[in-house]
Motif scaffolding. Structure first.
Motif, PDB file in Angstrom:
ATOM      1  N   SER A  96       0.833  -1.209   0.000  1.00 29.86           N
ATOM      2  CA  SER A  96       0.000   0.000   0.000  1.00 29.86           C
ATOM      3  C   SER A  96       0.865   1.255   0.000  1.00 29.86           C
ATOM      4  CB  SER A  96      -0.920   0.012   1.223  1.00 29.86           C
ATOM      5  OG  SER A  96      -1.701  -1.158   1.230  1.00 29.86           O
TER       6      SER A  96
ATOM      7  N   HIS B  31      -5.909   1.225   0.891  1.00 26.82           N
ATOM      8  CA  HIS B  31      -6.209   0.913   2.282  1.00 26.82           C
ATOM      9  C   HIS B  31      -5.057   0.159   2.916  1.00 26.82           C
ATOM     10  CE1 HIS B  31     -10.321   2.087   1.510  1.00 26.82           C
ATOM     11  NE2 HIS B  31     -10.249   1.387   0.399  1.00 26.82           N
ATOM     12  N   THR B  32      -4.805   0.458   4.174  1.00 26.88           N
ATOM     13  CA  THR B  32      -3.780  -0.302   4.887  1.00 26.88           C
ATOM     14  C   THR B  32      -4.454  -1.449   5.620  1.00 26.88           C
ATOM     15  OG1 THR B  32      -3.995   1.052   6.839  1.00 26.88           O
ATOM     16  CG2 THR B  32      -2.371   1.756   5.218  1.00 26.88           C
ATOM     17  N   SER B  33      -3.618  -2.411   5.986  1.00 26.42           N
ATOM     18  CA  SER B  33      -4.189  -3.626   6.569  1.00 26.42           C
ATOM     19  C   SER B  33      -4.834  -3.345   7.924  1.00 26.42           C
ATOM     20  CB  SER B  33      -3.105  -4.676   6.725  1.00 26.42           C
ATOM     21  OG  SER B  33      -2.049  -4.123   7.455  1.00 26.42           O
TER      22      SER B  33
ATOM     23  N   ASP C 230      -5.277  -3.898  -5.828  1.00 25.59           N
ATOM     24  CA  ASP C 230      -4.549  -4.235  -4.600  1.00 25.59           C
ATOM     25  C   ASP C 230      -5.087  -5.564  -4.062  1.00 25.59           C
ATOM     26  OD1 ASP C 230      -2.824  -3.914  -2.473  1.00 25.59           O
ATOM     27  OD2 ASP C 230      -4.098  -2.501  -1.388  1.00 25.59           O
TER      28      ASP C 230
END
Ligand SMILES: Nc1nc2c(ncn2[C@@H]2O[C@H](COP(=O)(O)OP(=O)(O)OP(=O)(O)O)[C@@H](O)[C@H]2O)c(=O)[nH]1
Ligand SMILES: [Mg+2]
Length: 239
Positions: free
Chosen positions: A71, A85-87, A112
Motif C-alpha cells: 500500500s 487501504h492499509t491492513s 490491490d
C-alpha cells in the motif's frame, strides 16, 4: 531521483531521472500518475461475481506478503498518502480493491490484493486464482518482497504458483510478472549487494519468467525507485 549504479563491483547511489523521479523523460508517466486528483477508488470485490466491469482499461495487480509495503509503495506511485487501504483497516483484507489511474474514464487500473503469508496456499483463494485465470485486462502482476526479510517459503510458493499462469496452453503470455524489492533503506549499504543478489537468485529459481526486481524505498527522501515503478506500469499497460 536516486538510482543504484555499480562502481568497481560496489553499489553506489547516483542522481538520475526528472523532477518527478521518473527514469524516462517523455512525460507520459508524469501525466498519468503525478496529478493527485487523477486516481480514485472504484470498487472492492470479495467474489468473482463482484469484480467490476471497467470497459477494458488495462490492469496491474499488486501482491506480496503481509507488510511487504504494497500500500505504501502504490500510494507513493499515485502521489497519495492513503488512497490504498492499509491492513489496519479491517474488512478489506480478503478483497481485491480496484483503483482508477488517470482522469476519467481513466488510463489504467491498479488492483490491490490481500497480503499473504500466514495460512499458506489456501488463503490465496478462488477469487485470486479466478481473477488471474479470467481477467483479460490483466497486463502485469507486481510481487513485492521486503529487502530486510528476504524471501520465505510463502514467497517461493507464490512465485511458483504465479508462474503456472504465465504461459497459456497455446504458448501465449496472458500477463507478465514483475518483482519489486521494497524497503531497501532498511539494509545497511555495506550489506545491500549481497542481500539483493541473494534475493534476485531466489526469485529466478522460483520463477524464471519473473522480471528482475525493481528496487524501492518509500522512506528515503526523495522516494527511491517510485518513478521506475510508474514507468514500468505505464509500459506494461501499453501507454
Ligand atoms: N523503512 C521503510 N518502511 C516502509 C517502507 N514501505 C513501507 N514501510 C512500512 O511498512 C509497514 C507496512 O506497510 P504497508 O504498505 O501497509 O504494507 P502492506 O504490504 O500493504 O501490508 P498488508 O496490507 O498488511 O499486506 C508500514 O509501517 C510502512 O510504514 C519503506 O520503503 N521503508
Ligand atoms: Mg496493504
Amino acid at each position: 531521483m536516486r538510482c543504484v549504479t555499480i562502481v568497481n563491483g560496489e553499489w553506489r547511489w547516483r542522481q538520475c531521472g526528472n523532477k518527478f523521479g521518473n527514469e524516462r523523460d517523455d512525460g507520459i508517466a508524469d501525466k498519468i500518475f503525478t496529478d493527485t486528483s487523477n486516481a480514485a477508488f472504484l470498487a472492492a470485490a470479495g467474489r468473482m461475481e463482484s469484480v467490476p466491469k471497467l470497459h477494458g482499461l488495462p490492469e496491474s495487480l499488486i501482491t506480496g506478503r503481509a507488510n511487504a509495503g504494497k500500500s505504501t509503495l502504490f500510494n507513493a506511485v499515485l502521489g497519495r498518502k492513503d488512497l490504498l487501504h492499509t491492513s489496519s483497516k479491517a474488512g478489506r483484507t480478503r478483497e481485491l480493491n480496484f483503483y482508477r489511474v488517470g482522469k476519467e474514464p481513466g488510463k489504467l487500473v491498479l488492483v490491490d490484493a490481500p497480503g499473504y503469508g500466514a495460512r499458506g496456499k489456501r488463503e490465496w483463494g478462488q477469487l485470486f486464482d479466478g481473477y488471474l485465470e479470467t481477467r483479460k485486462e490483466l497486463k502485469r502482476v507486481y510481487i513485492l518482497f521486503n529487502a530486510k526479510h528476504g524471501l520465505n517459503e510463502f514467497d517461493r510458493q507464490m512465485l511458483q504458483h504465479l508462474s503456472t499462469f504465465l504461459i497459456s496452453e497455446t504458448g501465449t503470455q496472458p500477463f507478465t510478472l514483475q518483482s519489486v524489492i521494497t524497503k531497501v533503506d532498511l539494509v545497511p549499504p555495506g550489506q545491500l549487494a549481497k542481500a539483493l543478489a541473494g534475493m534476485r537468485k531466489e526469485i529466478f529459481e522460483a520463477a524464471p519468467l519473473c522480471l528482475p526486481p525493481i528496487l524501492t524505498s518509500c522512506e528515503m527522501n526523495p522516494h527511491f525507485g517510485v518513478g521506475q515503478v510508474r514507468e514500468n506500469i505505464a509500459s506494461a499497460c501499453g501507454l
